[in-house]
Motif scaffolding. Structure first.
Motif, PDB file in Angstrom:
ATOM      1  N   GLY A 100       0.836  -1.203   0.000  1.00 55.93           N
ATOM      2  CA  GLY A 100       0.000   0.000   0.000  1.00 55.93           C
ATOM      3  C   GLY A 100       0.871   1.254   0.000  1.00 55.93           C
ATOM      4  N   LEU A 102       5.125  -0.652 -10.019  1.00 53.90           N
ATOM      5  CA  LEU A 102       3.764  -1.004 -10.440  1.00 53.90           C
ATOM      6  C   LEU A 102       3.611  -2.527 -10.513  1.00 53.90           C
ATOM      7  CD1 LEU A 102       1.053   0.193 -11.675  1.00 53.90           C
ATOM      8  CD2 LEU A 102       2.082  -0.264 -13.895  1.00 53.90           C
ATOM      9  N   LEU A 161      -9.692  -3.555  -2.751  1.00 52.75           N
ATOM     10  CA  LEU A 161      -9.374  -2.790  -1.538  1.00 52.75           C
ATOM     11  C   LEU A 161     -10.644  -2.532  -0.720  1.00 52.75           C
ATOM     12  CD1 LEU A 161      -7.495  -0.903   0.162  1.00 52.75           C
ATOM     13  CD2 LEU A 161      -7.969   0.888  -1.489  1.00 52.75           C
ATOM     14  N   PHE A 183      -9.644   8.400  -2.188  1.00 49.05           N
ATOM     15  CA  PHE A 183      -8.642   7.769  -3.053  1.00 49.05           C
ATOM     16  C   PHE A 183      -9.308   7.141  -4.278  1.00 49.05           C
ATOM     17  CE2 PHE A 183      -6.473   3.612  -3.852  1.00 49.05           C
ATOM     18  CZ  PHE A 183      -5.294   4.090  -4.386  1.00 49.05           C
TER      19      PHE A 183
END
Ligand code: HEM
Ligand SMILES: [Cu+2]
Ligand SMILES: [Cu+2]
Lengths: 190, 494
Positions: free
Chosen positions: B39, B64, B391, B430
């Motif tokens: 994270g 990534l 998430l 987010f």
């Protein structure tokens, strides 16, 4: 900011509306736990509601599926409509597109898109920065992609598939001009 | 407690000196540690996209790849272990097998991390052929090592699935594992016992999981052969189909593993049992059949793909949502509706996760609709929707499970509520920045984004920081509260 119009507007409204309904439904269920009742009191009604919801949702999916069948962008669905298009070859490679720098607006163009190395993706951005359409570029294969530039201006062709360290810099301008007046083309495609 | 009535008998303590409880606990600690670290990596990527820190493009793409591969492997591990925790009370499962599965996944992750962090391997976690081999900035060994890493994650998952499927076959048989005896009287057992929903979910996951792992093995072996012998022919379209069959399905199965957890754990809070009936049998059989056919939605923009696959892929994606929306999520809402719900950290996170699953699912369906995919494919809409249900869905289920597992059954306090709010606000902000980027046509996977990407990334970074603070605080609180209650709880539950 890029103006939100066309498909993007439909998508945003659709997603916000559906998400709002979902959030309201959840809040309603959560607050219902302040007034508890035995499970037997809610189960029959719940099962009836489930059947209704199932039918409703299923119908919605069938309808959405039917609509999309008419609007898919593939050659087999689109190839037979319209006048013979202008044929344009596009060769994507690390990190540029080999293709014409200028193309006419209002003309149905048949892009033949392939790659000379890794996978890329040709994204078409309007002069305002809206993403209007795209097609992957894959080595050993040629994708047939029909597109009509809606109006003249400075478009951007941008790679939309991670293709190496230079991926972010794989974009280039495309000048789209108004085609010559119909008379000079013999009045065929006005 | 209702969950304990599901035929629960404690089984072997484990012949390698590992108790199931210890194994689950250690896996949770490893998993949460990884999520926190990865994270942070995600936060750094956002900050780089917002020009708040500088990363070279090759470093960005390496991070990534690390974040994507690491997160997917970690949630596979966490959801598998959580589901196993309930299954071992219902089936004859050996903790030794779980130890092997977890070790294989962790080893696969370590191999990938070495390839990425030392080798700089960075074609994204979907490693689309031929990028790993052409014009790259990483050494050849890192490509091979990464593929071995993926192979081991696949093997670990396959071991897990095989053991569960064997357990189901011993106890119920495959057909009754799907509770098909509720539809076909001929299948009915003399003792009238039907598989509980948790086992039904496990039947679907283990069969589709074995298929997925097999496809992953074929994929990685093809690529390893090409790596060892560059003349070994590889077809880019075939490999892309295989890649997404593997990648899409394994990520998707974490949601179905989570459903198995919710079936078992939510009744603990609502005080209402979750019964098997024929609707569950039909619904999970549908999932079993159609989830493996959803992958073509990743190839809509490959116009050479066979037309029937494009169309059938869209239809399968739609069909696969019906069981989730009409049965599992609706069923959960019905279980909670006007129940004497005990609102604890566990139940709150299960409900929040269901919400994230649904909202992310709606966004996914829009993306899986071909004419919309033309303007959403490979934009930030993609990470927007999958972060919403990974998430904001799967990960929340795992937190809920951790709270349940830790025996953290006390009402929430001011402190835990504060952390929850910080966590949720950070997460919503987010995610909103991802969606905004998608609508604005900003591509995903860009070290340097076109406008308005960088502006959205600055705001997104701030929200990511808030999210991580809330998450860390909450996890520490769950751990502390669990330790306090653990002693009494262990006697009750294990
Ligand atoms: C904890 C906070 C998290 C943050 C701050 C974060 C951040 C990010 C960012 C910035 C990206 C790159 C998006 C792009 O521009 O393409 C990304 C990609 C991704 N994230 Fe996360 N993420 C988080 C949690 C998660 C979780 C929990 C999962 C899965 C369980 C996950 C799975 C992924 C995957 C699969 C990708 C795609 C990688 C690729 O394109 O190869 N992330 N994330
Ligand atoms: Cu490219
Ligand atoms: Cu997918």
């Amino acid at each position: 900011m890029v103006p939100i119009a066309g498909k993007q507007l439909v998508i945003l409204v659709l997603w916000l509306a559906l998400s709002t309904i979902v959030v309201i439904a959840f809040s309603w269920v959560v607050s219902s736990t302040k007034r508890p009742v035995p499970v037997g009191d809610v189960q029959p009604g719940g099962y009836r509601l489930r059947r209704l919801w199932g039918w409703f949702y299923g119908t919605l999916l069938v309808a959405a599926f039917a609509v999309t069948l008419w609007t898919v962008p593939y050659a087999w669905a689109q190839g037979s409509t319209g006048k013979p298009a202008l044929v344009v070859h596009v060769y994507a490679h690390q990190f540029a597109f080999t293709m014409p720098k200028k193309l006419p607006s209002g003309t149905r163009i048949e892009f033949l898109v392939t790659s000379l190395d890794v996978n890329h993706d040709m994204g078409i951005y309007s002069p305002q920065g809206e993403l209007l359409g795209q097609v992957q570029a894959m080595p050993d294969y040629t994708n047939v992609f029909f597109f009509t530039f809606p109006k003249p201006g400075r478009y951007v062709i941008r790679c939309l598939e991670l293709c190496g360290a230079g991926h972010s810099y794989m974009f280039q301008p495309l000048q789209v001009y108004a085609p010559a007046p119909a008379s000079t083309l013999g009045g065929r495609s006005a | 407690m209702p969950t304990e009535q599901m035929g629960a008998v404690d089984l072997h303590g484990g012949d390698v000196g590992v108790t199931p409880r210890w194994m689950v606990g250690v896996s949770l600690v490893i998993g949460f540690g990884l999520i926190f670290f990865l994270g942070m990596v995600g936060g750094v990527m956002k900050a780089a996209q917002g020009n708040l820190v500088h990363l070279s493009p090759s470093t960005f793409y390496a991070l990534l790849t690390l974040h994507g591969d690491g997160m997917i492997s970690t949630v596979v591990l966490l959801t598998a272990v959580a589901h196993w925790y309930f299954l071992r009370r219902l089936l004859n499962l050996r903790v030794e097998v779980l130890v092997f599965a977890v070790l294989a996944i962790v080893w696969g992750l370590v191999a990938a991390a070495v390839a990425i962090l030392i080798g700089g391997f960075g074609p994204g976690w979907t490693f689309l052929y031929p990028l790993p081999f052409i014009g790259n900035t990483w050494p050849v060994w890192s490509t091979g090592l990464f593929f071995f890493g993926v192979l081991f994650v696949g093997i670990g998952f396959a071991i897990f699935c095989l053991d569960i499927l064997a357990g189901i076959i011993r106890e119920y048989g495959v057909l009754n594992g799907l509770a098909l005896d509720t539809i076909f009287p001929r299948l009915r057992r003399a003792d009238g016992k039907v598989a509980p929903p948790t086992v039904i979910a496990a039947t679907m996951v283990s069969i589709d999981g074995i298929l997925t792992a097999a496809a992953g093995t074929v994929l990685v072996v093809d690529l390893l052969a090409h790596w060892a012998m560059p003349h070994f022919p590889v077809d880019p379209l075939w490999i892309k189909n295989l890649t997404y069959f593997f990648g899409h399905t394994i990520a998707n199965l974490t949601i179905y593993l989570s459903a198995g957890v919710i079936y078992a754990a939510l009744p603990h809070y609502t005080g209402r049992p979750w019964h098997t009936n024929r609707v569950y049998a039909i619904s999970w059989t549908t999932s079993l059949l159609f989830v493996p056919w959803a992958w073509p939605h990743h190839l809509y923009m490959d116009f050479v793909q066979a037309p029937w696959l494009q169309i059938f892929g869209e239809a399968s994606t739609y069909i696969a949502t019906i069981p989730a929306a009409v049965v599992t999520i609706f069923g959960a809402l019905l279980l909670v509706y006007r129940s004497e719900m005990r609102w604890r950290i566990g139940s709150t996170f299960f409900m929040a996760g269901l919400l994230g699953w649904l909202v992310g699912g709606v966004a996914a369906m829009i993306d899986a609709t071909i004419p919309f995919n033309e303007v959403l494919h490979n934009t930030l809409w993609v990470p927007a929707h999958f972060h919403t249900y990974l998430l904001g869905g799967v990960f929340l289920f795992v937190i809920g499970f951790a709270s349940y597992f830790a025996g953290d059954d006390a009402p929430p306090t001011r402190l835990t509520k504060t952390f929850e709010w910080v966590f949720f606000i950070g997460m919503i902000g987010f995610l909103a920045m991802f969606y905004a980027g998608g609508i604005e046509g900003v591509p995903r996977r860009e070290a340097v984004q076109p406008v308005p990407g960088p502006l959205l990334a600055v705001i997104g970074t701030a929200f990511a920081a808030v999210l991580l603070i809330g998450m860390t605080g909450l996890l520490i609180e769950i751990f502390r509260r669990g330790q306090r209650n653990g002693a009494t709880h262990e006697r009750e539950v294990t």
